[in-house]
Enzyme design. Sequence first.
Site, PDB file in Angstrom:
ATOM      1  CE1 TYR A 271      -3.724   2.761   0.861  1.00  0.00           C
ATOM      2  CE2 TYR A 271      -1.977   3.491   2.281  1.00  0.00           C
ATOM      3  CZ  TYR A 271      -3.327   3.785   1.774  1.00  0.00           C
ATOM      4  OH  TYR A 271      -3.855   4.888   1.779  1.00  0.00           O
ATOM      5  CG  ASP A 306      -9.370  -1.846   0.300  1.00  0.00           C
ATOM      6  OD1 ASP A 306      -9.585  -0.625   0.397  1.00  0.00           O
ATOM      7  OD2 ASP A 306      -8.716  -2.213   1.062  1.00  0.00           O
ATOM      8  CE  LYS A 378     -11.075  -2.994   6.516  1.00  0.00           C
ATOM      9  NZ  LYS A 378      -9.965  -2.035   6.632  1.00  0.00           N
TER      10      LYS A 378
END
Length: 527
Positions: A271, A306, A378
Amino acid sequence: MTAPAPPAVGKLGLDPHTVARARALAARVGRPVVELARSHTTVSVERATLRLAGLDGADSEGIPWVNRLVDTVADSVGLEHGVCLPVWDALRTGPYRDLTDLAAHAAARTVRFRVPRGEDAEAAAAAAHHAVARGLAVIDARRAERDRLVGEWGDPPAPWIYLIVATGDIYEDIRQAQAAARGGADVIAVIRSTGQSLLDYVPQGATREGYAGTYATRENFRLMRAALDEVSAELGRYVRLTNYASGLCMPEIAALAGLERLDMMLNDSMYGILFRDINPVRTFVDQRFSRQLHARAGILINTGEDNYLTTADAVDAAHTVTASQLLNEYFAKEAGLPDGQLGLGHAFEIDPDRPDSFRLELAHAMLARELFPDAPLKWMPPTRHMTGDVFRGYLLNGFFNLAGALTGQSILLVGMMTEAVVTPFLSDRDLALRNVRYVLGSAGSLAEDFRPAPGGFIARRAHQVLDEAVDLLENIRDRGLLDAIGHGTFGGMRRPADGGRGADGVVARAPGYRNPAADLLEGNEDR
């Protein structure tokens, strides 16, 4: 003679050989990165080690003592041998009362550091080991405390409802977090102030000013954990606390999270590289050390796949999410995290105007669930296609919640109908929690009954994404992960290995490098 193929498993009928090949490829891709992490250190790894040894606080300008001490050692003798040998050698041979006193003198440039040799080096290493072991013992005690409180108050049933607070003021965050827990939230995530991931230091103390979030500090962690313990006792269920172990201070924030009993941390392997332009080598070194700390602390990590779908098409790039999940799994397990601590991420981000968008979402969600059956996945709500039409947004979030119920997701982040429009009001959160409660109350057990048709649209799509993920991993195996990241494979972001922020904080370990935290977390020394 070829052994017969094992039977297909799960509702999707995934081929076990294909799944095994995907994991083997992820390991092949990941091993060189792990070796890179083993052979380097960073300023944040060294600062985290000092924090574990008890160095806390900041000078009159707000600069943490760990920064002052590491920077002075780096300027004096370098960090190739680690910070511990020169620091504990100075403590043994100088007039300094403790680490804080040494750091203050170091900031004033009145300390002459050296890299000790022979018996002096062994004595310094032993003293450092003793200090760091005390810090890890505190983390062990906080983990045991969590286990005791979960046993006393009880765990909420799955899926856990995950809700964000982000006012910038820790004391207002506490009010909102407690209200959210009373409204049904099981996990409270305190979003960090915008840009904190790019700070190469951890702010000190309780903070009341932040932009679109609240600074991650040790005191803020302590205050929020105490507030959630209070409401947990009131509600009779343990409410978990989440923050972010990412950015330039990833290892330090992981250490502070363990010391203050946080329960989850956002801790993705890529990330910071992709979305914050942090140097790739810095990120991989820091994430391995931080994940070792999370493993020791019993902290569940959440990964960031995501985010790829906010910059790339959620259908065309679905296989990059699966490939990244497999890589995150490999890196996490190599660092000591078991399946039960792998909150691998994915999201409901397909354009709702696309034909069969909900069926595609179900295919992607089921694939993740069946690839990682023991991981607390998640599941993230729609953000990219939220237009400001709150009625449409509320409907989309209802479909998101239904997809989570149908596919057995473990952690549902509460979707707000005002997402990407305004910072949600308390009333928005209340409506969002009502949406979740309705869907789970009326359809929470539908996963038991829902089975896509064998060979039908959903199953075919899941198989296609898995096959594309295997092809991608084969390509990355041949090129190397750093090269693949440099050419925009994930999220469409091109991040070369020699670029990005924080590259000057990466140091190759020299022969004789010593770090008792690394040794203890690796299991090379007794606890």
